[in-house]
Design an enzyme around this catalytic site. Structure first.
Site, PDB file in Angstrom:
ATOM      1  N   CYS A   9       2.703  -9.677   4.369  1.00 12.04           N
ATOM      2  CA  CYS A   9       1.354  -9.851   4.896  1.00 12.04           C
ATOM      3  C   CYS A   9       0.881  -8.560   5.552  1.00 12.04           C
ATOM      4  O   CYS A   9       1.676  -7.684   5.866  1.00 12.04           O
ATOM      5  CB  CYS A   9       1.315 -11.000   5.898  1.00 12.04           C
ATOM      6  SG  CYS A   9       2.196 -10.668   7.427  1.00 12.04           S
ATOM      7  N   HIS A  10      -0.405  -8.466   5.736  1.00 15.31           N
ATOM      8  CA  HIS A  10      -1.034  -7.351   6.457  1.00 15.31           C
ATOM      9  C   HIS A  10      -0.571  -5.969   5.997  1.00 15.31           C
ATOM     10  O   HIS A  10      -0.386  -5.071   6.799  1.00 15.31           O
ATOM     11  CB  HIS A  10      -0.802  -7.472   7.963  1.00 15.31           C
ATOM     12  CG  HIS A  10      -1.292  -8.741   8.548  1.00 15.31           C
ATOM     13  ND1 HIS A  10      -2.628  -9.074   8.577  1.00 15.31           N
ATOM     14  CD2 HIS A  10      -0.632  -9.785   9.104  1.00 15.31           C
ATOM     15  CE1 HIS A  10      -2.771 -10.255   9.143  1.00 15.31           C
ATOM     16  NE2 HIS A  10      -1.579 -10.712   9.461  1.00 15.31           N
ATOM     17  N   ALA A  11      -0.359  -5.815   4.714  1.00 19.95           N
ATOM     18  CA  ALA A  11       0.025  -4.526   4.140  1.00 19.95           C
ATOM     19  C   ALA A  11       1.286  -3.956   4.775  1.00 19.95           C
ATOM     20  O   ALA A  11       1.452  -2.751   4.863  1.00 19.95           O
ATOM     21  CB  ALA A  11      -1.133  -3.522   4.237  1.00 19.95           C
ATOM     22  N   LYS A  12       2.196  -4.832   5.197  1.00 22.04           N
ATOM     23  CA  LYS A  12       3.441  -4.353   5.802  1.00 22.04           C
ATOM     24  C   LYS A  12       4.298  -3.598   4.807  1.00 22.04           C
ATOM     25  O   LYS A  12       5.017  -2.686   5.179  1.00 22.04           O
ATOM     26  CB  LYS A  12       4.226  -5.517   6.399  1.00 22.04           C
ATOM     27  CG  LYS A  12       3.590  -6.076   7.643  1.00 22.04           C
ATOM     28  CD  LYS A  12       4.484  -7.095   8.290  1.00 22.04           C
ATOM     29  CE  LYS A  12       3.830  -7.593   9.559  1.00 22.04           C
ATOM     30  NZ  LYS A  12       4.747  -8.223  10.456  1.00 22.04           N
TER      31      LYS A  12
END
Length: 147
Positions: A9-12
């Site tokens: 998620c969230h461009a991790k």
């Protein structure tokens, strides 16, 4: 640019190992390692970069991403293409723990139907990063469960 995976998620963990740029596999792009480093850094700071450049919210960029996402989901992805989508992890692919909403590669068939694109080979470094992101998300889930 096609077949970039954003794991978790969230461009991790943006992953370009399977990307295709102008019909060419990313592995054949000159300077690919440097581009990969720059891309990952940019993805992880994208929201702040947009706000800084526009001196305004990144909401339009987010809205565009939602439109693209819904188009793929309802019209389908192109042959040979996959996109990243946050889905329940109960599919068993990539050994991701169950009961997480986790971004993985999917093929959209249209009409709101999709299937997880299984079988991408991951380097040892990518597997380690995937496990790290998974552990972070499990910790966040467990924290939310305690409240």
């Amino acid at each position: 640019v096609r077949n970039v995976v954003v794991w978790g998620c969230h461009a991790k963990f943006p992953d370009v190992d399977h990307a295709v740029i102008k019909g060419k596999p990313f592995s054949e792009i000159p300077g690919g390692n440097r581009l990969n480093e720059l891309f990952r850094k940019e993805m992880q700071t994208r929201g702040a970069s947009i706000v800084k450049a526009r001196k305004a919210s990144s909401a339009m960029s987010t809205a565009r991403a939602i439109v693209d996402h819904l188009r793929d989901l309802h019209q389908g992805t192109r042959l040979g293409e996959f996109v990243s989508m946050g889905v329940w992890s109960d599919h068993g692919a990539y050994s991701i723990a169950d009961s997480l909403v986790f971004s993985v590669p999917v093929v959209c068939q249209g009409g709101g139907k999709y299937h997880v694109y299984k079988g991408l080979s991951l380097s040892a470094a990518s597997q380690a990063k995937l496990r790290q992101v998974e552990a972070e998300m499990l910790a966040e889930r467990d924290l939310a469960d305690r409240k």
